[in-house]
Enzyme design. Sequence first.
Site, mmCIF file in Angstrom:
data_model
loop_
_atom_site.group_PDB
_atom_site.id
_atom_site.type_symbol
_atom_site.label_atom_id
_atom_site.label_comp_id
_atom_site.label_asym_id
_atom_site.label_seq_id
_atom_site.Cartn_x
_atom_site.Cartn_y
_atom_site.Cartn_z
ATOM 1 N N ASP A 60 0.857 -1.181 0.000
ATOM 2 C CA ASP A 60 0.000 0.000 0.000
ATOM 3 C C ASP A 60 0.900 1.241 0.000
ATOM 4 O O ASP A 60 1.691 1.433 0.917
ATOM 5 C CB ASP A 60 -0.890 -0.037 1.246
ATOM 6 C CG ASP A 60 -1.809 1.164 1.318
ATOM 7 O OD1 ASP A 60 -2.440 1.457 0.296
ATOM 8 O OD2 ASP A 60 -1.880 1.818 2.367
ATOM 9 N N THR A 93 -3.367 5.346 -3.746
ATOM 10 C CA THR A 93 -2.218 6.017 -3.117
ATOM 11 C C THR A 93 -0.929 5.767 -3.902
ATOM 12 O O THR A 93 -0.068 6.631 -3.953
ATOM 13 C CB THR A 93 -2.027 5.525 -1.669
ATOM 14 O OG1 THR A 93 -2.055 4.105 -1.658
ATOM 15 C CG2 THR A 93 -3.097 6.040 -0.769
ATOM 16 N N THR A 94 -0.806 4.583 -4.498
ATOM 17 C CA THR A 94 0.397 4.275 -5.283
ATOM 18 C C THR A 94 0.352 5.026 -6.619
ATOM 19 O O THR A 94 1.335 5.653 -7.019
ATOM 20 C CB THR A 94 0.488 2.754 -5.538
ATOM 21 O OG1 THR A 94 0.266 2.087 -4.307
ATOM 22 C CG2 THR A 94 1.844 2.362 -6.054
ATOM 23 N N ASP A 391 -9.034 0.160 2.624
ATOM 24 C CA ASP A 391 -9.089 0.684 1.254
ATOM 25 C C ASP A 391 -10.398 0.273 0.581
ATOM 26 O O ASP A 391 -11.057 1.080 -0.072
ATOM 27 C CB ASP A 391 -7.922 0.133 0.410
ATOM 28 C CG ASP A 391 -6.633 0.900 0.683
ATOM 29 O OD1 ASP A 391 -6.673 1.777 1.559
ATOM 30 O OD2 ASP A 391 -5.608 0.618 0.048
#
Length: 549
Positions: A60, A93-94, A391
């Site tokens: 993550d 997020t990545t 998530d």
Amino acid sequence: MQAPVIVMNTNVERETGRKAQISNIMAAKTVADVIRTCLGPRSMLKMLLDPMGGVVLTNDGNAILREVEVAHPAAKSMIELSRTQEEEVGDGTTSVIILAGEVLAQALPYLERNIHPIVIISAFKKALDDAVKFIEEISKPVDIQDQKEMLNLVKSSIGTKFVSRWSDLMCELALNAVRTVAKEEDGKREVDIKRYARVEKIPGGEIEESKVLDGIMLNKDVTHPSMRRSIKNPRIVLLDCPLEYKKGESQTSAEIMDENHWNRLLQIEEEQIKEICDKIISVKPDLVFTEKGVSDLAQHYLLKANISAIRRVRKTDNNRIARAIGAIIVNRLDDLKDEDVGTGCGSFYIEKIGDEYFTFLTQCKNPKACTILLRGPSKDILNEVDRNLQDAMCVARNVFFNPRLAPGGGATEMAISVKLSENAKAIVGVEQWPYKAVAEAMEVIPRTLIQNCGQNPIKVLTQLRAKHATGNYSYGIDGEAGTVVDMHEYGIWEPSAVKVQTIKTAIESACLLLRVDDIVSGVSKKKSGGAPQPGQDAEGGEGADLGER
């Protein structure tokens, strides 16, 4: 010749102009490269050792960058991005870091050709507006009541994570939890996952045993061993006051002349506790929860009335119980009324899992709060499952608020890239080039997906570009095999809110970093070899200073 005038402290490091901009772009690219391998279903895990010696195993983006310590200010600002993305939409997020790094990298050649940063920024802003409008065009509405569609959607978030092996189970957990917590008042929808959907992680058992309880679970046991441990349809009272003898606020001294006075003092204590217990018993509850303590005498009176008591419940847990069973938390026992008693719980029981006792309040009639029980082989795995589940819940929550989906698997990014490349031809002047650079930067997401599968990016990207050039915007990358597939058949869709937020955050942060033309970083005394600072002993600690206080 006149001596140079030194305005700034000589002890600081300073980078100006082009050097500062290139330094920022390099820092951003380095951060992006760290987590580039964490994108998509074929992603690698990162293993991090935190300062306390704990191990974090995750892919993550936010969890990785949270643990990494960086010194460069631009890298810190990049790490902030993934945190913003996590708080705002919970997923992507990545992607946001990779995209921001790539947009900045694409800006570098234009800076070297002496195009002014403000021109580049205005082109980026135009590209951003066009991209957001285009996402709206290619996204489709979703029916949030349709369980199958919603499960497919959450699956796209979980498919890239560690728990993808149990993806059906995890999707159901996330969706059920969000459905339970969702609440509508006066046409306003409220989905507060953080406060009302608690994840309890118990090592042991198998991941398949995880479930969403239709109620609440606490890590508590009854205060007295003889109290009832299983009650059907209990009447529950929630308190925020101690069931103990009320002591004076500050030190109280009493003068006792003879023995009877002493006995009377002890008697008053007993009477007061009996009075407290009588007030509780008057509403005929089966179960009492309090955030404070319960004295031995109070336990005795409650036990005689066949009431089970649980003490020192956390405030957050108490609020969840109140919402699940329809009770009202009472702060003063004088105000305790029959309406305050919660009757929405179907079953109360205490179960021993591993070495600890857990209280379950289940079969609630209309719980607006829930506990997600996670089981698994070890703590590290449970932490990772928890992160993935958060998530997934955020994705489900976003769709409740904005029920529109955009194609996943890099299809949206590729579609934007093709669209912006076409639009760039109509732009007059220098702005055309930075505008086109955003189109090229967008390709980084499908390219990274292909690279992480071990396929040839040039060949597959050319195929994908050809599909999009003919208007097939739903074609993307199969993250498992690295081939071109139609997302309508493959079934990977993501909330358009996540896509919009990712692109906005990435481009706006790139604009912010491009505006910087001067970096001044103060160097501490220790690095420049000077004497230790006042208040610190020779080792650089504050031991001597603390010792004197």
